[in-house]
Structure formats: structure tokens, C-alpha cells
Write an enzyme that holds these catalytic residues in place. Structure first.
Site, PDB file in Angstrom:
ATOM      1  N   LEU A  83       6.705  60.674 -15.756  1.00 62.73           N
ATOM      2  CA  LEU A  83       7.561  60.873 -14.897  1.00 62.73           C
ATOM      3  C   LEU A  83       7.874  62.275 -14.177  1.00 62.73           C
ATOM      4  CD1 LEU A  83       9.596  57.829 -15.482  1.00 62.73           C
ATOM      5  CD2 LEU A  83       7.384  58.163 -14.841  1.00 62.73           C
ATOM      6  N   ARG A 114      18.172  70.637  -8.281  1.00 63.23           N
ATOM      7  CA  ARG A 114      19.622  71.430  -9.042  1.00 63.23           C
ATOM      8  C   ARG A 114      18.694  72.730  -9.711  1.00 63.23           C
ATOM      9  NH1 ARG A 114      22.016  66.897 -12.876  1.00 63.23           N
ATOM     10  NH2 ARG A 114      20.063  66.291 -12.096  1.00 63.23           N
ATOM     11  N   LYS A 146      10.671  71.786  -9.422  1.00 68.53           N
ATOM     12  CA  LYS A 146      10.752  71.727 -11.183  1.00 68.53           C
ATOM     13  C   LYS A 146      10.168  71.773 -12.350  1.00 68.53           C
ATOM     14  CE  LYS A 146      13.261  68.324 -13.166  1.00 68.53           C
ATOM     15  NZ  LYS A 146      14.913  67.582 -13.566  1.00 68.53           N
ATOM     16  N   ASP A 157      10.116  66.549 -17.395  1.00 65.91           N
ATOM     17  CA  ASP A 157      11.172  67.294 -17.338  1.00 65.91           C
ATOM     18  C   ASP A 157      11.946  68.102 -18.788  1.00 65.91           C
ATOM     19  OD1 ASP A 157      12.621  65.878 -17.511  1.00 65.91           O
ATOM     20  OD2 ASP A 157      14.241  66.497 -15.567  1.00 65.91           O
ATOM     21  N   GLU A 159      23.455  52.858 -17.370  1.00 71.32           N
ATOM     22  CA  GLU A 159      23.093  54.440 -16.436  1.00 71.32           C
ATOM     23  C   GLU A 159      24.797  55.016 -16.749  1.00 71.32           C
ATOM     24  OE1 GLU A 159      21.127  56.475 -15.866  1.00 71.32           O
ATOM     25  OE2 GLU A 159      20.096  54.416 -17.571  1.00 71.32           O
ATOM     26  N   LYS A 167      -7.725 102.204 -18.225  1.00 69.79           N
ATOM     27  CA  LYS A 167      -8.603 100.765 -18.509  1.00 69.79           C
ATOM     28  C   LYS A 167      -9.852 100.597 -18.339  1.00 69.79           C
ATOM     29  CE  LYS A 167      -9.874 100.275 -14.370  1.00 69.79           C
ATOM     30  NZ  LYS A 167     -10.397 100.327 -12.623  1.00 69.79           N
ATOM     31  N   SER A 224      -8.238 120.381 -23.743  1.00 69.68           N
ATOM     32  CA  SER A 224      -7.052 119.958 -22.881  1.00 69.68           C
ATOM     33  C   SER A 224      -6.832 119.724 -21.519  1.00 69.68           C
ATOM     34  CB  SER A 224      -6.051 120.565 -23.324  1.00 69.68           C
ATOM     35  OG  SER A 224      -5.461 119.803 -25.259  1.00 69.68           O
ATOM     36  N   ALA A 261     -11.105 123.712 -22.280  1.00 71.39           N
ATOM     37  CA  ALA A 261      -9.852 123.428 -22.123  1.00 71.39           C
ATOM     38  C   ALA A 261      -9.631 123.667 -20.273  1.00 71.39           C
ATOM     39  CB  ALA A 261      -8.873 124.254 -22.641  1.00 71.39           C
TER      40      ALA A 261
HETATM   41  C1  UD1 Z   1      17.419  58.505 -17.115  1.00 68.66           C
HETATM   42  C2  UD1 Z   1      17.817  57.995 -17.040  1.00 68.66           C
HETATM   43  C3  UD1 Z   1      19.018  57.706 -18.420  1.00 68.66           C
HETATM   44  C4  UD1 Z   1      18.723  58.893 -19.377  1.00 68.66           C
HETATM   45  C5  UD1 Z   1      17.869  60.245 -18.684  1.00 68.66           C
HETATM   46  C6  UD1 Z   1      17.328  60.859 -19.813  1.00 68.66           C
HETATM   47  C7  UD1 Z   1      16.443  55.852 -15.752  1.00 68.66           C
HETATM   48  C8  UD1 Z   1      17.634  55.415 -14.561  1.00 68.66           C
HETATM   49  N1  UD1 Z   1      17.716  56.778 -16.152  1.00 68.66           N
HETATM   50  O1  UD1 Z   1      18.365  59.186 -15.857  1.00 68.66           O
HETATM   51  O2  UD1 Z   1      19.061  56.454 -18.567  1.00 68.66           O
HETATM   52  O3  UD1 Z   1      19.673  58.849 -20.389  1.00 68.66           O
HETATM   53  O4  UD1 Z   1      16.476  59.840 -17.671  1.00 68.66           O
HETATM   54  O5  UD1 Z   1      17.288  61.678 -18.824  1.00 68.66           O
HETATM   55  O6  UD1 Z   1      15.899  55.856 -15.768  1.00 68.66           O
HETATM   56  N2  UD1 Z   1      11.225  60.440 -11.603  1.00 68.66           N
HETATM   57  C9  UD1 Z   1      10.271  59.895 -10.750  1.00 68.66           C
HETATM   58  N3  UD1 Z   1      11.193  58.737  -9.579  1.00 68.66           N
HETATM   59  C10 UD1 Z   1      12.139  58.565  -9.269  1.00 68.66           C
HETATM   60  C11 UD1 Z   1      13.083  59.008 -10.141  1.00 68.66           C
HETATM   61  C12 UD1 Z   1      12.842  59.830 -11.372  1.00 68.66           C
HETATM   62  O7  UD1 Z   1       9.520  59.752 -10.841  1.00 68.66           O
HETATM   63  O8  UD1 Z   1      11.889  57.404  -8.415  1.00 68.66           O
HETATM   64  C13 UD1 Z   1      11.673  60.976 -12.440  1.00 68.66           C
HETATM   65  C14 UD1 Z   1      11.927  62.061 -12.125  1.00 68.66           C
HETATM   66  O9  UD1 Z   1      11.544  63.771 -11.540  1.00 68.66           O
HETATM   67  C15 UD1 Z   1      12.572  62.862 -13.744  1.00 68.66           C
HETATM   68  C16 UD1 Z   1      12.787  61.446 -14.442  1.00 68.66           C
HETATM   69  O10 UD1 Z   1      11.679  60.074 -13.534  1.00 68.66           O
HETATM   70  O11 UD1 Z   1      11.323  63.433 -14.304  1.00 68.66           O
HETATM   71  C17 UD1 Z   1      13.926  61.287 -15.046  1.00 68.66           C
HETATM   72  O12 UD1 Z   1      14.474  60.321 -14.241  1.00 68.66           O
HETATM   73  P1  UD1 Z   1      16.451  61.066 -13.326  1.00 68.66           P
HETATM   74  O13 UD1 Z   1      16.812  60.910 -11.764  1.00 68.66           O
HETATM   75  O14 UD1 Z   1      16.369  62.653 -13.508  1.00 68.66           O
HETATM   76  O15 UD1 Z   1      16.978  60.289 -14.323  1.00 68.66           O
HETATM   77  P2  UD1 Z   1      18.611  60.342 -15.054  1.00 68.66           P
HETATM   78  O16 UD1 Z   1      19.067  59.870 -13.662  1.00 68.66           O
HETATM   79  O17 UD1 Z   1      18.550  61.369 -15.618  1.00 68.66           O
HETATM   80 CA    CA Z   2      16.929  63.990 -15.730  1.00 74.89          CA
END
Ligand code: UD1
Ligand code: CA
Length: 488
Positions: free
Chosen positions: A12, A19, A26, A113, A166, A362, A416, A434
């Protein structure tokens, strides 16, 4: 491992990562020589999945281009709007089925990430998943501070995982739980596809939560399991640059720990930075303040540092590199470099050769035993074996438009303060005086002298600067000279 080979890994990486406060998406931020998503892809590859799909959204052109570069076999699926982690996985599965791929077996989901996640942990998760015959297995971790994470809710009697809640949706009681969802799962492909169709958006964020799949599967009577990560730091997710620095430190420690266990002396791990792509042989010593980057390799007995930065550089066995910056150089066995040398791409130093203090090179190929000991620039040059280049020499390679090559033979002794105005060739065994500006080829065994003749104008100071300290010193000196007395 092949027994647990997953049908697919879904990464994902569609989120924005606001942030980070960055123009760079990111997941493309770098950590120890790899992008964040690059680390996740590399760990995923250790599972040897049939398909590897990365969900892209925010800045998808940049992210996709990067993925094509680092791992051309990666597929991407676009999630146009970030409607949640469940939605993201759904986009990945749809992409595969639209391409005519039917998944059979395990689907592993990871976040783009979490760069510290290891292939080993993923393999263990997949192993637990299939050994226990689960519909879903979540990777969890006990963390000191669970703020922001999804909490793992377990049945008080059996200890079985019942749901993930969550942070934003959790009760006070649930918020006290320290076991959290790492965001990494193994699913049965078919059950995941069916359950994702049932995920709703009636939560505080109005999103399709992947985590809701657990409750859905459990209620349908399927087995839900968990694997607890051995080290909670492995699942650290990067949301800001403070966490990026923290992850860099942890990964660096991990890499240096492995190197030290393999026989490398790292004098000060805290001030030594290393990329994942760096390789070492035994009995290498790395002194403080050293950065080893890219495809750098240190052969046995090599000693590097202090205060050196080597990128894509190979250091031969027993070579010594001190206070040096090097990019794309090959340093031969037993060679010495520095202190304060700068080696640039295309430099190849032969066995027991030397690039000494304040020497820049180089595109320079230096033969065995050849020395460039002091204060010189060697650009676009080939030098044979056992030649010595005098201090403060410059290979004048650039005429303002084009670069030209200098060739110096073996067993030469150049004086030199020479300028070698390229293109120019100096034959084997030749000497140069030199202070020479060498513009013409020097035949083997010749002495080339290319400088103005010295002329001494006797008594000039006494005549032109009478009464000066210089004149007085000269007068005293001539009185002290017995031959001067004899002349009078
Ligand atoms: C998510 C989990 C949470 C877990 C945490 C761990 C869910 C609902 N929650 O929360 O339980 O403890 O990760 O770090 O799954 N992303 C997408 N598409 C989206 C949303 C997110 O690709 O629509 C990707 C983000 O880029 C990221 C990852 O999914 O890489 C996690 O998304 P993020 O929004 O950071 O989830 P958290 O709120 O941290
Ligand atoms: Ca996260």
C-alpha cells in the site's frame, strides 16, 4: 519457502504522506541507500510471490517510474482516491483480475512506509498463516506507546484475536491495549476478495478499513490468527522526518551489527553510516566518521577512515583509505589513499599504488606500485607501473572545450610542479625536470626539461634596495662567506 509462496504481495503506497512536508512523495524518501518503498519491495521479494502489486495514488507517475527502475517486474494498481486501506487492497485485487489473473492461495498485504520490516518476519507470518490454516493472520507488536495505531482486541477467555479497532474508533478501555496492528497481513485470497466486498464505511474516517476484514471473517466462522513481531521496532511506520531519522539509525545499527558479527571492526558504530548495498569481507576496519554508500565493497584487511565517504567504491585487500572522498573508484590491493584525497569516477588504482595527500583523480588508471604522493590533479590519464609523479603536478586535461588524455609509462620519475598538457605521452623510464610544462611527447628514457633558464643578477638587492633588511642580511651573509672575503 516455496511451500508458503504467496500468490501475491500487495504493497500500500497510495497515501500522500503530508506530514513529511515534502515535494517528494513519502515512499520515495531514502533510507540507507534505498527508498522506503524499495525496502518494502525488497523484503516482499524474499517471499518470492507470484505477483507483486504496489498500490499507487498520490504522485503516482513518480512512484511508478521509480518502481519500474528498481524492480521492473512490479505491477502497479492505481487508487485514484484514498478511500482507505481496504479500498486500496480492493484496487490491487481488481487490477490483477482485470489482467486475467486468478489468485489462489495467500495474499500478503504490507504498507509502503515500513522500511524496517524484514523478509524473515514476512516469511514467518506466511508460515504461521499456512501452518495454522488461518483465513487471516495479522502481524502484531507490543509497543511502548500505541497512540494512533489500530488495537488488537483478543477474547479474554481464549486469547483469540476478535477484532482490530482503530485508535479513532476505540473506547478508553481499548486504547489501553498495547498490542497493535502492524498493518501487515496474510489472507486467504478468495476469502479476502469476498470480505472486502462487505467492508462498510460507517467509521469515524468514512473509509474502507482493511482491518474490518478480520471481524467479517471471524463472524463468518473462519480462523483468525496473529503472529507477534519479535521486535516492535521492525514495524515502525514512517510518517515524518523524525521517524525517518529514527528508522535510519535503527537500520544502520542493524547493518553494522551484521557486519561486525561477520568479522568487521567498526570502531564507532554511532558515527559510521552504511547503505544496505555495501559489502564487507573479514578483518576490515572502519574508523569513525565514515560513510559507506552504494555498491561499495571493502576487501579483507582494508582499513577505511576516519572521516571518509566512499560511494560505489571497491577497496582492495589491505588497502588503506584515510580522510578520503571517493565516488566510483577501484582501489587496488595494498594501495594507500589520502589523507585528504578525492577520487572520482573512472579512477582505478593498481596494487600497492598511492594517491596521497591532497590528490584528486578522475578517470585515471594508475599501475601497480605507482605513486602520486602529494598535492596533484590527475585527470583523464593512464600511468604505468612503478612510476613516481612529483608533488604539485597537474594533468592539464581540459582545453576549455574538450577533454584530452595523458599517458605516462612505467618506471618514470616526473619532477615536482609539472604540467602535463594533454594530449601528451611520456615513454617508459623517462624523467622530467621540476617545474616543466610538458607539451610535447617525451621519448622513453629521455629527460625532458621545459622551463625558463635561471639567471642570477648579482648584487641587485644592494643596488636597488639599499639599507633594507634584505640588503643587510645579504651583506652579513657575504661577510660570513670565506670565498666572498677572498674575492675582496
Ligand atoms: C493503519 C491501520 C492501523 C495500523 C497502522 C499501522 C487501517 C484502517 N489501519 O493505520 O490499524 O495500526 O496502519 O501503521 O488499516 N493507504 C493507501 N490508500 C488509502 C489509505 C492508506 O494506499 O486509501 C496506504 C498508505 O499510503 C500507507 C498505508 O496504506 O502506506 C497505511 O495507511 P495510513 O493512513 O498510514 O493508516 P494508519 O492510519 O496509520
Ligand atoms: Ca501509518
Amino acid at each position: 519457502m516455496s511451500a508458503n509462496r504467496p500468490a501475491a504481495v500487495v504493497v500500500l503506497a497510495a497515501g500522500e504522506g503530508t506530514r513529511m512536508k515534502s515535494a517528494t512523495p513519502k515512499v520515495l524518501h531514502a533510507l540507507c541507500g534505498r527508498s522506503l518503498v524499495g525496502h518494502v519491495v525488497a523484503a516482499s521479494r524474499e517471499l518470492d510471490p507470484e505477483h507483486l502489486v504496489v498500490i499507487v495514488g498520490h504522485e503516482r507517475e513518480k512512484v511508478s517510474a521509480h518502481l519500474a527502475e528498481i524492480d521492473p517486474a512490479v505491477r502497479t494498481a492505481v487508487q485514484y482516491e484514498q478511500n482507505g486501506t481496504g479500498h486500496a487492497v480492493r484496487m490491487g485485487l481488481e487490477e490483477l483480475s482485470n489482467s486475467g489473473i486468478t489468485l489462489d492461495g495467500t495474499v500478503v498485504v504490507v504498507c509502503g512506509d515500513t522500511p524496517l520490516l524484514t523478509g524473515e518476519t514476512l516469511t514467518r507470518l506466511a508460515g504461521t498463516h499456512s501452518a495454522d490454516g488461518n483465513a487471516v493472520t495479522v502481524l502484531t507488536a507490543e509497543v511502548p506507546d500505541s497512540t494512533g495505531y489500530g488495537r488488537i482486541v483478543r477474547d479474554t477467555a481464549t486469547g483469540a484475536v476478535t477484532a482490530i479497532v482503530e485508535h479513532k474508533d476505540a473506547t478508553e478501555e481499548q486504547r489501553a491495549i498495547r498490542e497493535i496492528n502492524s498493518g501487515v497481513f496474510a489472507f486467504d485470497a478468495q476469502l479476502l476478495t469476498d470480505a472486502l466486498g462487505k467492508v462498510r464505511t460507517d467509521n469515524s474516517q468514512g473509509e474502507e478499513y482493511l482491518t474490518d476484514v478480520l471481524g467479517i471473517l471471524r463472524e463468518a466462522g473462519h480462523r483468525v490468527g496473529a503472529a507477534v513481531a519479535g521486535d516492535h521496532r521492525e514495524i515502525l511506520g514512517i510518517n515524518n522526518r523524525v521517524q525517518l531519522a529514527e528508522a535510519r539509525k535503527l537500520l544502520n545499527e542493524r547493518l553494522l551489527h551484521a557486519a561486525m558479527m561477520d568479522g568487521v571492526t567498526v570502531v564507532d558504530p554511532a558515527s559510521t553510516l552504511v547503505d544496505v548495498t555495501v559489502t564487507f569481507e573479514r578483518d576490515v576496519t572502519v574508523h569513525p566518521g565514515t560513510q559507506l554508500l552504494g555498491a561499495t565493497h571493502l576487501a579483507t584487511g582494508a582499513e577505511v577512515g576516519p572521516n571518509s565517504r566512499l560511494k560505489d567504491t571497491t577497496v582492495g585487500a589491505g588497502a588503506r583509505v584515510d580522510n578520503t572522498v571517493s565516488d566510483g573508484a577501484r582501489i587496488g590491493e595494498g594501495a594507500t589513499v589520502g589523507p585528504f584525497a578525492y577520487l572520482r569516477p573512472g579512477t582505478a588504482l593498481g596494487t600497492k599504488s598511492k594517491a596521497g595527500a591532497y590528490v584528486e583523480m578522475k578517470n585515471a588508471v594508475i599501475g601497480e606500485g605507482t605513486k602520486v604522493p602529494h598535492l596533484s590533479y590527475v585527470g583523464d590519464a593512464t600511468i604505468g607501473e612503478y612510476t613516481n609523479i612529483g608533488a604539485a603536478s597537474v594533468f592539464v586535461n581540459y582545453d576549455g572545450v574538450n577533454k584530452h588524455h595523458t599517458t605516462i609509462g612505467s618506471h618514470c620519475r616526473t619532477g615536482s610542479d609539472n604540467m602535463f598538457v594533454a594530449p601528451v605521452t611520456i615513454g617508459d623510464g623517462a624523467y622530467t625536470a621540476a617545474g616543466s610544462v610538458i607539451t610535447k611527447d617525451v621519448p622513453p628514457g629521455s629527460l625532458a626539461v621545459a622551463r625558463g633558464q635561471q639567471r642570477n643578477i648579482e648584487g641587485w638587492v644592494a643596488r636597488k634596495r639599499p639599507g633594507s633588511a634584505a640588503a643587510q642580511a645579504a651583506a652579513t651573509a657575504s661577510q660570513d662567506r670565506p670565498e666572498a672575503d677572498a674575492e675582496q
